[in-house]
Design an enzyme around this catalytic site. Structure first.
Site, PDB file in Angstrom:
ATOM      1  N   ARG A 170     -12.282  16.002  10.315  1.00  0.00           N
ATOM      2  CA  ARG A 170     -12.476  14.895  11.253  1.00  0.00           C
ATOM      3  C   ARG A 170     -11.094  14.422  11.696  1.00  0.00           C
ATOM      4  NH1 ARG A 170     -12.594   9.399  11.305  1.00  0.00           N
ATOM      5  NH2 ARG A 170     -14.242   8.399  12.537  1.00  0.00           N
ATOM      6  N   LYS A 214      -4.263   8.816   8.547  1.00  0.00           N
ATOM      7  CA  LYS A 214      -4.486   7.747   7.559  1.00  0.00           C
ATOM      8  C   LYS A 214      -3.196   7.307   6.891  1.00  0.00           C
ATOM      9  CE  LYS A 214      -9.364   7.964   7.326  1.00  0.00           C
ATOM     10  NZ  LYS A 214     -10.563   8.518   6.745  1.00  0.00           N
TER      11      LYS A 214
HETATM   12  N1  HH2 Z   1     -12.893   7.743   8.364  1.00  0.00           N
HETATM   13  C1  HH2 Z   1     -13.014   6.716   9.219  1.00  0.00           C
HETATM   14  C2  HH2 Z   1     -14.244   6.450   9.843  1.00  0.00           C
HETATM   15  N2  HH2 Z   1     -15.313   7.230   9.622  1.00  0.00           N
HETATM   16  N3  HH2 Z   1     -16.299   9.090   8.565  1.00  0.00           N
HETATM   17  C3  HH2 Z   1     -16.203  10.119   7.714  1.00  0.00           C
HETATM   18  N4  HH2 Z   1     -17.263  10.908   7.488  1.00  0.00           N
HETATM   19  N5  HH2 Z   1     -15.029  10.416   7.066  1.00  0.00           N
HETATM   20  C4  HH2 Z   1     -13.907   9.670   7.238  1.00  0.00           C
HETATM   21  O1  HH2 Z   1     -12.865   9.968   6.599  1.00  0.00           O
HETATM   22  C5  HH2 Z   1     -13.973   8.544   8.128  1.00  0.00           C
HETATM   23  C6  HH2 Z   1     -15.219   8.284   8.779  1.00  0.00           C
HETATM   24  C7  HH2 Z   1     -11.826   5.860   9.498  1.00  0.00           C
HETATM   25  O2  HH2 Z   1     -11.062   6.396  10.531  1.00  0.00           O
HETATM   26  P1  HH2 Z   1     -11.170   5.953  12.059  1.00  0.00           P
HETATM   27  O3  HH2 Z   1     -12.533   6.192  12.600  1.00  0.00           O
HETATM   28  O4  HH2 Z   1     -10.075   6.614  12.830  1.00  0.00           O
HETATM   29  O5  HH2 Z   1     -10.820   4.397  12.038  1.00  0.00           O
HETATM   30  P2  HH2 Z   1     -11.699   3.087  12.073  1.00  0.00           P
HETATM   31  O6  HH2 Z   1     -12.650   3.107  10.934  1.00  0.00           O
HETATM   32  O7  HH2 Z   1     -10.675   1.997  11.968  1.00  0.00           O
HETATM   33  O8  HH2 Z   1     -12.442   3.054  13.374  1.00  0.00           O
END
Ligand code: HH2
Length: 258
Positions: free
Chosen positions: A239, A203
């Site tokens: 995660r 992040k």
């Molecule tokens: N962060 C993201 C998405 N889903 N779910 C939970 N429970 N906790 C988190 O911190 C979280 C999440 C964002 O990260 P990422 O999936 O890598 O990116 P994007 O939302 O751009 O797909």
């Protein structure tokens, strides 16, 4: 928890796993590297992201889950009841809802009917606007009160408390300092009595911490540092995108902590 985003626009792995064969092999690789579960998502929630419609989201995740059924434990990262329902039918065991059951009124019923695990995450506002000057009097107290309320709402909707985990939502309507304070005082969230999930992986706060005020991502090494610190303060589910690095670091941290 390994992350597989089946999206063109996720902030750190957008486009990498858009082909369902690529997404399935990434998920299998993460399992081999030591992930306990793989979180499959078809909608980016990065700051500024636009929502994805139902057919588009289903079209991204269904072919991946069909390829993984019975092979890889799957979490579905969605706020839509219909996406969760299809994913659970295809063997997913956990629904990861970044809106904490506030996005789709039918989602709680789907989770309850399937007896699925549920992750409730804190977010201030919504992805399109959440990083515009987020403010709290006491970020930890406010996130804690929110998660307690959403846990009660989930139980009220018929979801067993034993199946729910809680997540402070790193980067979801928070400044760099808010994010680090949430980890620093994680014991206040574990006091709610449910497993705590932390998603600091890659992040932008990590990139900003290391000196780039315009960073949109953080490095794997910085992610591992934040994950180990969170683990030490009681996080039970991390995660992450870089599974091997996190499993190795957390195994060493666990050996030290005993
Ligand atoms: N962060 C993201 C998405 N889903 N779910 C939970 N429970 N906790 C988190 O911190 C979280 C999440 C964002 O990260 P990422 O999936 O890598 O990116 P994007 O939302 O751009 O797909």
């Amino acid at each position: 928890m390994g992350v597989v985003n089946v999206t063109p626009d996720s902030f750190s792995d957008g486009g990498v796993n858009l082909d369902p064969d690529d997404a399935a092999s990434t998920a299998r690789r993460m399992l081999e590297e030591g992930a306990a579960i793989v979180d499959v998502g078809g909608e980016s929630t990065r700051p500024g992201a636009d929502p994805v419609d139902l057919d588009e989201e289903l079209g991204r995740i269904v072919p991946v889950l069909e390829r993984l059924e019975g092979e890889v434990p799957v979490s579905i990262d969605t706020s839509k009841a219909e996406v969760a329902r299809r994913a659970l039918e295809l063997g997913a065991e956990l629904v990861n809802d970044v809106t904490a059951l506030r996005g789709d009124p039918d989602l709680a019923g789907v989770v309850a009917d399937h007896g699925a695990y549920l992750c409730l995450m804190h977010m201030l506002g919504e992805p399109r606007t959440m990083q515009r000057d987020p403010r709290y009097d006491d970020v930890v107290a406010e996130v804690k009160a929110f998660l307690e309320k959403r846990l009660a709402a989930a139980v009220e909707a018929g979801i067993s408390e034993e199946l729910v985990c809680l997540d402070p939502g790193i980067g979801f309507g928070k400044t760099v300092e808010h994010n680090f304070e949430l980890i620093r005082r994680l014991d206040e969230l574990t006091a709610l009595g449910r497993p705590v999930v932390v998603g600091f992986s890659r992040k932008s706060s990590l990139g900003k911490l290391l000196g780039d005020p315009e960073a949109t991502t953080g490095t794997a090494a910085a992610s591992v540092g934040a994950a180990v610190a969170a683990y030490e303060r009681g996080a039970t589910i991390l995660r992450v995108h870089d599974v091997r690095e996190h499993v190795e670091a957390l195994t060493a941290a666990a050996a030290v902590l005993g």
